[in-house]
Motif scaffolding. Sequence first.
Motif, PDB file in Angstrom:
ATOM      1  N   VAL A 195       0.829  -1.211   0.000  1.00 38.31           N
ATOM      2  CA  VAL A 195       0.000   0.000   0.000  1.00 38.31           C
ATOM      3  C   VAL A 195       0.864   1.261   0.000  1.00 38.31           C
ATOM      4  N   VAL A 196       1.919   1.275   0.804  1.00 37.11           N
ATOM      5  CA  VAL A 196       2.776   2.467   0.894  1.00 37.11           C
ATOM      6  C   VAL A 196       3.375   2.817  -0.461  1.00 37.11           C
ATOM      7  N   PHE A 197       3.978   1.842  -1.122  1.00 33.88           N
ATOM      8  CA  PHE A 197       4.654   2.164  -2.376  1.00 33.88           C
ATOM      9  C   PHE A 197       3.672   2.338  -3.526  1.00 33.88           C
ATOM     10  N   ASP A 198       2.511   1.708  -3.436  1.00 33.53           N
ATOM     11  CA  ASP A 198       1.444   2.002  -4.399  1.00 33.53           C
ATOM     12  C   ASP A 198       1.027   3.463  -4.288  1.00 33.53           C
ATOM     13  N   THR A 199       0.910   3.963  -3.070  1.00 35.80           N
ATOM     14  CA  THR A 199       0.516   5.355  -2.855  1.00 35.80           C
ATOM     15  C   THR A 199       1.603   6.312  -3.330  1.00 35.80           C
ATOM     16  N   ILE A 200       2.852   5.957  -3.099  1.00 39.10           N
ATOM     17  CA  ILE A 200       3.973   6.782  -3.570  1.00 39.10           C
ATOM     18  C   ILE A 200       3.953   6.866  -5.096  1.00 39.10           C
ATOM     19  N   VAL A 201       3.742   5.734  -5.743  1.00 39.42           N
ATOM     20  CA  VAL A 201       3.663   5.726  -7.209  1.00 39.42           C
ATOM     21  C   VAL A 201       2.478   6.567  -7.685  1.00 39.42           C
ATOM     22  N   ARG A 202       1.344   6.458  -7.004  1.00 37.51           N
ATOM     23  CA  ARG A 202       0.167   7.266  -7.366  1.00 37.51           C
ATOM     24  C   ARG A 202       0.489   8.763  -7.289  1.00 37.51           C
ATOM     25  N   TRP A 203       1.238   9.163  -6.255  1.00 44.23           N
ATOM     26  CA  TRP A 203       1.549  10.584  -6.120  1.00 44.23           C
ATOM     27  C   TRP A 203       2.487  11.056  -7.226  1.00 44.23           C
ATOM     28  N   PHE A 204       3.491  10.247  -7.541  1.00 43.06           N
ATOM     29  CA  PHE A 204       4.382  10.618  -8.653  1.00 43.06           C
ATOM     30  C   PHE A 204       3.582  10.796  -9.942  1.00 43.06           C
ATOM     31  N   LYS A 205       2.654   9.903 -10.188  1.00 41.82           N
ATOM     32  CA  LYS A 205       1.843  10.004 -11.409  1.00 41.82           C
ATOM     33  C   LYS A 205       0.941  11.236 -11.361  1.00 41.82           C
ATOM     34  N   ALA A 206       0.376  11.536 -10.187  1.00 41.82           N
ATOM     35  CA  ALA A 206      -0.453  12.727 -10.046  1.00 41.82           C
ATOM     36  C   ALA A 206       0.355  13.999 -10.302  1.00 41.82           C
ATOM     37  N   CYS A 207       1.651  13.924 -10.027  1.00 40.56           N
ATOM     38  CA  CYS A 207       2.550  15.067 -10.268  1.00 40.56           C
ATOM     39  C   CYS A 207       3.056  15.115 -11.709  1.00 40.56           C
ATOM     40  N   GLY A 208       2.604  14.171 -12.528  1.00 41.72           N
ATOM     41  CA  GLY A 208       2.941  14.211 -13.946  1.00 41.72           C
ATOM     42  C   GLY A 208       4.164  13.420 -14.341  1.00 41.72           C
ATOM     43  N   PHE A 209       4.729  12.628 -13.431  1.00 44.19           N
ATOM     44  CA  PHE A 209       5.907  11.835 -13.769  1.00 44.19           C
ATOM     45  C   PHE A 209       5.516  10.571 -14.535  1.00 44.19           C
ATOM     46  N   ASP A 210       6.372  10.167 -15.428  1.00 46.01           N
ATOM     47  CA  ASP A 210       6.292   8.855 -16.070  1.00 46.01           C
ATOM     48  C   ASP A 210       7.036   7.886 -15.160  1.00 46.01           C
ATOM     49  N   VAL A 211       6.344   6.874 -14.627  1.00 49.03           N
ATOM     50  CA  VAL A 211       6.911   6.002 -13.601  1.00 49.03           C
ATOM     51  C   VAL A 211       7.136   4.594 -14.137  1.00 49.03           C
ATOM     52  N   ILE A 212       8.325   4.074 -13.921  1.00 46.81           N
ATOM     53  CA  ILE A 212       8.588   2.645 -14.114  1.00 46.81           C
ATOM     54  C   ILE A 212       8.771   2.053 -12.718  1.00 46.81           C
ATOM     55  N   TYR A 213       7.864   1.166 -12.349  1.00 42.10           N
ATOM     56  CA  TYR A 213       7.844   0.610 -11.002  1.00 42.10           C
ATOM     57  C   TYR A 213       8.049  -0.900 -11.087  1.00 42.10           C
ATOM     58  N   VAL A 214       9.124  -1.377 -10.458  1.00 41.12           N
ATOM     59  CA  VAL A 214       9.457  -2.802 -10.459  1.00 41.12           C
ATOM     60  C   VAL A 214       9.335  -3.335  -9.031  1.00 41.12           C
ATOM     61  N   ARG A 215       8.556  -4.403  -8.865  1.00 40.74           N
ATOM     62  CA  ARG A 215       8.442  -5.075  -7.563  1.00 40.74           C
ATOM     63  C   ARG A 215       8.646  -6.563  -7.797  1.00 40.74           C
ATOM     64  N   ASN A 216       9.719  -7.099  -7.270  1.00 42.86           N
ATOM     65  CA  ASN A 216      10.101  -8.472  -7.602  1.00 42.86           C
ATOM     66  C   ASN A 216       9.353  -9.504  -6.769  1.00 42.86           C
ATOM     67  N   ILE A 217       9.475 -10.741  -7.193  1.00 40.35           N
ATOM     68  CA  ILE A 217       8.964 -11.894  -6.444  1.00 40.35           C
ATOM     69  C   ILE A 217      10.115 -12.867  -6.243  1.00 40.35           C
ATOM     70  N   THR A 218      10.378 -13.232  -4.995  1.00 44.85           N
ATOM     71  CA  THR A 218      11.362 -14.277  -4.697  1.00 44.85           C
ATOM     72  C   THR A 218      10.639 -15.615  -4.725  1.00 44.85           C
ATOM     73  N   ASP A 219      10.963 -16.423  -5.726  1.00 46.09           N
ATOM     74  CA  ASP A 219      10.246 -17.696  -5.881  1.00 46.09           C
ATOM     75  C   ASP A 219      11.162 -18.906  -5.740  1.00 46.09           C
ATOM     76  N   VAL A 220      12.359 -18.705  -5.149  1.00 43.37           N
ATOM     77  CA  VAL A 220      13.181 -19.829  -4.722  1.00 43.37           C
ATOM     78  C   VAL A 220      14.076 -19.353  -3.586  1.00 43.37           C
ATOM     79  N   ASP A 221      14.014 -20.049  -2.468  1.00 49.01           N
ATOM     80  CA  ASP A 221      14.937 -19.818  -1.352  1.00 49.01           C
ATOM     81  C   ASP A 221      14.730 -20.945  -0.351  1.00 49.01           C
ATOM     82  N   ASP A 222      15.477 -20.912   0.744  1.00 46.07           N
ATOM     83  CA  ASP A 222      15.439 -22.015   1.712  1.00 46.07           C
ATOM     84  C   ASP A 222      14.039 -22.244   2.270  1.00 46.07           C
ATOM     85  N   LYS A 223      13.329 -21.154   2.607  1.00 49.40           N
ATOM     86  CA  LYS A 223      11.998 -21.306   3.210  1.00 49.40           C
ATOM     87  C   LYS A 223      11.009 -21.907   2.224  1.00 49.40           C
ATOM     88  N   ILE A 224      11.123 -21.504   0.965  1.00 47.64           N
ATOM     89  CA  ILE A 224      10.230 -22.053  -0.061  1.00 47.64           C
ATOM     90  C   ILE A 224      10.486 -23.541  -0.246  1.00 47.64           C
TER      91      ILE A 224
END
Length: 460
Positions: free
Chosen positions: A45-74
């Motif tokens: 929610v926090v970074f979604d809101t940050i991205v929303r504000w950048f867009k409201a300010c007229g910025f072109d945003v490239i937003y990358v949020r990764n997924i860890t799909d292999v590690d010891d816990k998995i």
Amino acid sequence: MLKIYNSLIREKQEFVPLIPGKVRIYVCGMTVYDYCHLGHARVLVVFDTIVRWFKACGFDVIYVRNITDVDDKIIQRALENSETIEALTNRFIQAMDEDAVALGVAQPTHEPRATSYVENMVNMISVLIDKALAYPASNGDVYYAVHNFPGYGKLSGKSLDDLRAGERVEIDQYKKDPLDFVLWKSAKSGEPYWDSPWGKGRPGWHIECSAMCEHFLGEHFDIHGGGQDLQFPHHENEIAQSEGAHDQPFVNYWMHNGFVRVDSEKMSKSLGNFFTVREILKSYSPEVVRFFILRAQYRSPLNYSDQHLKDAKLALDRLYIALKEIGDIPDLAIDWENPSAKTFMAAMNDDFNTPEAIAVLFELTTDINKTGSQPNAALLKALGGILGLLQQDPKAYLQNNASTTDDSQLSVNQIEEMIQQRLNARKEGLYSEADEIRQRLLKAGVILEDGSQGTTWRRS
């Protein structure tokens, strides 16, 4: 002028993008072996809101949020469940996506899975070995040589001596220094593996983000974010990897949201005191949960309790009640010279101060309740939309947003039938019977409001 608290320099700093008009953001996402808890929801929610504000300010945003799909816990969880790693991770990725949609979180521009970029990771590790910043060990692992990177500790603000004295580090006979961290893990029986110059194995956790940042955003970009718990060692290690490989700054602004706390302890799976998003949404609507998260400044602790969520529901109800009284509200292009809009903008430009921005919404609500101003109602809805709030039909929100999904809750048809019974009783002069119906509805969590347009209702 937008200012961001930069964890790297530990103060607010004017935001100046590397490329005018464009913002490139990377946020560390979920390790998908279980359902998302409220701490994960806060990051979303926090970074979604940050991205929303950048867009409201007229910025072109490239937003990358990764997924860890292999590690010891998995790997461990898949073994416990007697299912494949792919089946496990696909199931929890789908669950994460469902939770994000419920919370009004938009899809990032890119959502890479770590397993799709192992070749990138191998290439970066090779560069680090060539620069004497990493070394293969006799056990088949590859380690980063922390002592050979002069800037190590600048994000956490600790020297190598401080880190050795104060941090618990894994004792490993194959490391040259206890602080050295693994870049490549040699394959163990039954575990997934990839081929590499150092034999079969899989990447360590830290290298995945450095490699995917480079792939999607380049060697140097604007903002890197995540939870406060990632500042050390994960983000510290990312800096060492990326700056060591590329000989230039990695990220200009580091952003970390605060912990979610329960009884003064950090909410986490390891402590067993976590509440999943799905559990919470059984009792509260997704918009209430989003509102609850945004009522706190993103860097401050967020204290979880049932009472705090009930308070958030009552507060959000108040905003929707004001909108309901106005009726049809036209969409509005925000005039940023409007005094309320200017105050909202000043709050968001001060390190995304959502509590102050939300205070503007309540000031507008007070005026709407006094004057019935449709323009202010339109502005309330438009400013709320920037935060991902107040976009539902007010009547539908107020009638569907119960504080519990108990099976005993009255249905809409039952409520409207009882309201009609009350109306009939009042027409016949049976006022005590009408009052009894009103009290029965109130006890069931339904509030009636009699007005010039008849009787309306909402859930308490």
